[in-house]
Design a protein around this motif. Sequence first.
Motif, PDB file in Angstrom:
ATOM      1  N   ASN A   8      14.122   3.197 -11.345  1.00 17.13           N
ATOM      2  CA  ASN A   8      14.537   2.422 -10.174  1.00 17.13           C
ATOM      3  C   ASN A   8      14.421   3.231  -8.889  1.00 17.13           C
ATOM      4  OD1 ASN A   8      15.101   0.198 -11.736  1.00 17.13           O
ATOM      5  ND2 ASN A   8      17.294   0.612 -11.888  1.00 17.13           N
ATOM      6  N   ILE A   9      14.743   4.510  -8.973  1.00 21.46           N
ATOM      7  CA  ILE A   9      14.656   5.375  -7.798  1.00 21.46           C
ATOM      8  C   ILE A   9      13.194   5.593  -7.413  1.00 21.46           C
ATOM      9  CG2 ILE A   9      15.145   7.694  -6.904  1.00 21.46           C
ATOM     10  CD1 ILE A   9      17.654   7.688  -8.664  1.00 21.46           C
ATOM     11  N   VAL A  10      12.354   5.846  -8.416  1.00 19.10           N
ATOM     12  CA  VAL A  10      10.925   6.025  -8.164  1.00 19.10           C
ATOM     13  C   VAL A  10      10.345   4.773  -7.503  1.00 19.10           C
ATOM     14  CG1 VAL A  10       8.663   6.312  -9.246  1.00 19.10           C
ATOM     15  CG2 VAL A  10      10.596   7.696 -10.024  1.00 19.10           C
ATOM     16  N   SER A  11      10.744   3.597  -7.993  1.00 18.03           N
ATOM     17  CA  SER A  11      10.241   2.327  -7.471  1.00 18.03           C
ATOM     18  C   SER A  11      10.594   2.152  -5.987  1.00 18.03           C
ATOM     19  CB  SER A  11      10.808   1.162  -8.280  1.00 18.03           C
ATOM     20  OG  SER A  11      10.400  -0.072  -7.761  1.00 18.03           O
ATOM     21  N   LYS A  12      11.809   2.519  -5.607  1.00 18.59           N
ATOM     22  CA  LYS A  12      12.230   2.375  -4.211  1.00 18.59           C
ATOM     23  C   LYS A  12      11.451   3.306  -3.290  1.00 18.59           C
ATOM     24  CE  LYS A  12      16.850   0.583  -5.155  1.00 18.59           C
ATOM     25  NZ  LYS A  12      18.306   0.774  -5.027  1.00 18.59           N
ATOM     26  N   PHE A  13      11.201   4.519  -3.759  1.00 15.93           N
ATOM     27  CA  PHE A  13      10.422   5.444  -2.943  1.00 15.93           C
ATOM     28  C   PHE A  13       8.965   4.987  -2.842  1.00 15.93           C
ATOM     29  CE2 PHE A  13      13.953   8.444  -3.423  1.00 15.93           C
ATOM     30  CZ  PHE A  13      13.960   9.021  -2.160  1.00 15.93           C
ATOM     31  N   GLU A  14       8.438   4.424  -3.919  1.00 21.22           N
ATOM     32  CA  GLU A  14       7.069   3.892  -3.866  1.00 21.22           C
ATOM     33  C   GLU A  14       6.956   2.757  -2.849  1.00 21.22           C
ATOM     34  OE1 GLU A  14       4.001   4.223  -7.229  1.00 21.22           O
ATOM     35  OE2 GLU A  14       5.687   3.090  -8.047  1.00 21.22           O
ATOM     36  N   LYS A  15       7.962   1.904  -2.834  1.00 21.02           N
ATOM     37  CA  LYS A  15       7.974   0.788  -1.882  1.00 21.02           C
ATOM     38  C   LYS A  15       7.984   1.317  -0.453  1.00 21.02           C
ATOM     39  CE  LYS A  15      10.478  -3.483  -0.796  1.00 21.02           C
ATOM     40  NZ  LYS A  15      11.652  -4.331  -1.140  1.00 21.02           N
ATOM     41  N   GLU A  16       8.762   2.361  -0.195  1.00 22.54           N
ATOM     42  CA  GLU A  16       8.824   2.944   1.147  1.00 22.54           C
ATOM     43  C   GLU A  16       7.488   3.584   1.523  1.00 22.54           C
ATOM     44  OE1 GLU A  16      10.340   4.259   4.859  1.00 22.54           O
ATOM     45  OE2 GLU A  16      10.806   2.611   3.472  1.00 22.54           O
ATOM     46  N   PHE A  17       6.880   4.262   0.562  1.00 22.75           N
ATOM     47  CA  PHE A  17       5.586   4.894   0.847  1.00 22.75           C
ATOM     48  C   PHE A  17       4.542   3.833   1.195  1.00 22.75           C
ATOM     49  CE2 PHE A  17       1.423   6.600  -0.059  1.00 22.75           C
ATOM     50  CZ  PHE A  17       1.479   7.874   0.491  1.00 22.75           C
ATOM     51  N   GLU A  18       4.507   2.752   0.417  1.00 26.58           N
ATOM     52  CA  GLU A  18       3.521   1.697   0.657  1.00 26.58           C
ATOM     53  C   GLU A  18       3.734   1.021   2.015  1.00 26.58           C
ATOM     54  OE1 GLU A  18       0.928   1.170  -1.089  1.00 26.58           O
ATOM     55  OE2 GLU A  18       1.448   2.506  -2.755  1.00 26.58           O
ATOM     56  N   SER A  19       4.981   0.993   2.477  1.00 21.09           N
ATOM     57  CA  SER A  19       5.250   0.397   3.784  1.00 21.09           C
ATOM     58  C   SER A  19       4.702   1.260   4.919  1.00 21.09           C
ATOM     59  CB  SER A  19       6.752   0.177   3.976  1.00 21.09           C
ATOM     60  OG  SER A  19       7.420   1.403   4.197  1.00 21.09           O
ATOM     61  N   LEU A  20       4.520   2.552   4.659  1.00 21.32           N
ATOM     62  CA  LEU A  20       4.010   3.480   5.671  1.00 21.32           C
ATOM     63  C   LEU A  20       2.500   3.690   5.572  1.00 21.32           C
ATOM     64  CD1 LEU A  20       6.834   6.165   5.414  1.00 21.32           C
ATOM     65  CD2 LEU A  20       6.476   4.602   7.321  1.00 21.32           C
ATOM     66  N   TRP A  21       1.966   3.492   4.370  1.00 23.35           N
ATOM     67  CA  TRP A  21       0.546   3.739   4.153  1.00 23.35           C
ATOM     68  C   TRP A  21      -0.278   2.536   4.618  1.00 23.35           C
ATOM     69  CZ3 TRP A  21      -2.233   7.903   3.179  1.00 23.35           C
ATOM     70  CH2 TRP A  21      -3.571   7.747   2.784  1.00 23.35           C
ATOM     71  N   VAL A  22      -1.307   2.793   5.419  1.00 25.20           N
ATOM     72  CA  VAL A  22      -2.218   1.751   5.888  1.00 25.20           C
ATOM     73  C   VAL A  22      -3.468   1.810   5.012  1.00 25.20           C
ATOM     74  CG1 VAL A  22      -3.562   0.862   7.805  1.00 25.20           C
ATOM     75  CG2 VAL A  22      -1.334   1.937   8.223  1.00 25.20           C
ATOM     76  N   GLU A  23      -3.685   0.771   4.219  1.00 25.56           N
ATOM     77  CA  GLU A  23      -4.800   0.778   3.274  1.00 25.56           C
ATOM     78  C   GLU A  23      -6.126   0.652   4.022  1.00 25.56           C
ATOM     79  OE1 GLU A  23      -6.105   1.855   0.246  1.00 25.56           O
ATOM     80  OE2 GLU A  23      -4.183   1.014  -0.363  1.00 25.56           O
ATOM     81  N   THR A  24      -7.003   1.619   3.799  1.00 25.38           N
ATOM     82  CA  THR A  24      -8.313   1.617   4.458  1.00 25.38           C
ATOM     83  C   THR A  24      -9.455   1.435   3.479  1.00 25.38           C
ATOM     84  OG1 THR A  24      -8.399   4.039   4.314  1.00 25.38           O
ATOM     85  CG2 THR A  24      -7.521   3.082   6.339  1.00 25.38           C
ATOM     86  N   GLU A  25      -9.150   1.648   2.171  1.00 28.47           N
ATOM     87  CA  GLU A  25     -10.189   1.486   1.157  1.00 28.47           C
ATOM     88  C   GLU A  25     -10.178   0.089   0.593  1.00 28.47           C
ATOM     89  OE1 GLU A  25      -9.974   4.422  -1.826  1.00 28.47           O
ATOM     90  OE2 GLU A  25     -10.276   6.103  -0.466  1.00 28.47           O
ATOM     91  N   GLN A  26     -11.319  -0.322   0.035  1.00 30.48           N
ATOM     92  CA  GLN A  26     -11.422  -1.645  -0.575  1.00 30.48           C
ATOM     93  C   GLN A  26     -10.811  -1.599  -1.960  1.00 30.48           C
ATOM     94  OE1 GLN A  26     -15.400  -3.102  -0.889  1.00 30.48           O
ATOM     95  NE2 GLN A  26     -14.774  -5.211  -1.263  1.00 30.48           N
ATOM     96  N   VAL A  27      -9.651  -2.197  -2.105  1.00 29.39           N
ATOM     97  CA  VAL A  27      -8.967  -2.248  -3.396  1.00 29.39           C
ATOM     98  C   VAL A  27      -8.941  -3.684  -3.875  1.00 29.39           C
ATOM     99  CG1 VAL A  27      -6.855  -1.718  -4.640  1.00 29.39           C
ATOM    100  CG2 VAL A  27      -7.549  -0.261  -2.734  1.00 29.39           C
ATOM    101  N   ARG A  28      -9.601  -3.950  -4.997  1.00 37.28           N
ATOM    102  CA  ARG A  28      -9.705  -5.328  -5.478  1.00 37.28           C
ATOM    103  C   ARG A  28      -8.941  -5.500  -6.784  1.00 37.28           C
ATOM    104  NH1 ARG A  28     -16.154  -6.624  -4.494  1.00 37.28           N
ATOM    105  NH2 ARG A  28     -16.115  -6.370  -2.242  1.00 37.28           N
TER     106      ARG A  28
ATOM    107  N   ASP B 125       3.702  13.211  15.561  1.00 37.25           N
ATOM    108  CA  ASP B 125       4.006  14.271  16.525  1.00 37.25           C
ATOM    109  C   ASP B 125       3.940  15.668  15.907  1.00 37.25           C
ATOM    110  OD1 ASP B 125       4.401  12.453  18.569  1.00 37.25           O
ATOM    111  OD2 ASP B 125       6.551  12.251  18.154  1.00 37.25           O
ATOM    112  N   MET B 126       4.150  15.762  14.571  1.00 36.77           N
ATOM    113  CA  MET B 126       4.194  17.065  13.914  1.00 36.77           C
ATOM    114  C   MET B 126       2.914  17.391  13.150  1.00 36.77           C
ATOM    115  SD  MET B 126       7.116  18.009  14.924  1.00 36.77           S
ATOM    116  CE  MET B 126       7.274  19.529  14.007  1.00 36.77           C
TER     117      MET B 126
ATOM    118  N   ILE C 287       8.891   4.642  15.508  1.00 38.71           N
ATOM    119  CA  ILE C 287      10.070   5.492  15.308  1.00 38.71           C
ATOM    120  C   ILE C 287       9.679   6.765  14.557  1.00 38.71           C
ATOM    121  CG2 ILE C 287      11.680   3.561  15.353  1.00 38.71           C
ATOM    122  CD1 ILE C 287      11.777   3.650  12.325  1.00 38.71           C
ATOM    123  N   LEU C 288      10.544   7.749  14.591  1.00 38.31           N
ATOM    124  CA  LEU C 288      10.285   9.043  13.962  1.00 38.31           C
ATOM    125  C   LEU C 288      10.153   8.898  12.450  1.00 38.31           C
ATOM    126  CD1 LEU C 288      10.210  12.188  14.494  1.00 38.31           C
ATOM    127  CD2 LEU C 288      12.643  12.158  13.920  1.00 38.31           C
ATOM    128  N   MET C 289       9.092   9.467  11.880  1.00 40.28           N
ATOM    129  CA  MET C 289       8.911   9.489  10.432  1.00 40.28           C
ATOM    130  C   MET C 289       9.480  10.817   9.923  1.00 40.28           C
ATOM    131  SD  MET C 289       7.750   9.867   7.339  1.00 40.28           S
ATOM    132  CE  MET C 289       6.690  11.292   7.519  1.00 40.28           C
TER     133      MET C 289
END
Length: 264
Positions: free
Chosen positions: A244-264, A139-140, A166-168
């Motif tokens: 540990n804090i960095v890891s948790k934020f990375e996990k949250e980012f990956e949950s929001l990111w939709v992978e469109t590139e071919q990563v093998r 929306d923003m 839901i709102l991001m």
Amino acid sequence: MDWKSAKILLASTATAVVASQVAKKLYKYFFKSKQKCSHTEIPTDDTCNEVLTIKNREINDVILFSDDVVRHTIKVPPNKDVTICESRELNCFKLIKYIKSARETLDVCMYLITSSEIAEHIIRLGQKHVLVRIVVDSDMAFTPQSQINKLKEYSFIQVQTSKKSILMHHKFCIIDGPKAMKRKNILKAYAEKLNVHAQLNKNGTKPQAKNKQTKAFVMSGSLNWSTQAMVSNHESVIVTSHANIVSKFEKEFESLWVETEQVR
């Protein structure tokens, strides 16, 4: 001895006593201050210093956007003092300095990005082969003043609007995160396979890549990347390299990111 001489003698004695007391207090003050400084570890990331140095990337910092310039110190384990200096100009400089310190990857999850200055620095990072991914609220993303259309003009910057119902409302970024670094290395290796000949030098051998030592850190808080927030609002940003804090934020980012590139 006449009265005049007695007055001069008394005045001289009083002056000498006062001077000795002042000298004693000054001695105690400077001696104790020196002794205190010799036992206190001076933080390399003193936030009241105009030049921010990020050498060992061990970061525990707080950026506060406030009305007044205020200096105070907080304790951060293991027994390190972090001096906080609340100055809008200095804190804008610090925020951008942290963003610019990205060496390999920059993952941004931001509700709103309207700061043209920050957008310019993101573009420059991309031009330096820093892999940039940005998630913004749908929306923003394309409201007036938003920098998303500008950032999307560059093919080396990946931008996605949140696909969640839901709102991001996140406001964080991850610099040189381990998962993002791994993803970049896989993509790089895959690209090299497709272009092997271009990777050979004049001697017919493959040049060795320079290994850069990087340590991830995350910035998170109430601050949107907008001029309004930095200039007019009361905002806070915590910066930390705690794994540990960095890891948790990375996990949250990956949950929001939709992978469109071919990563093998």
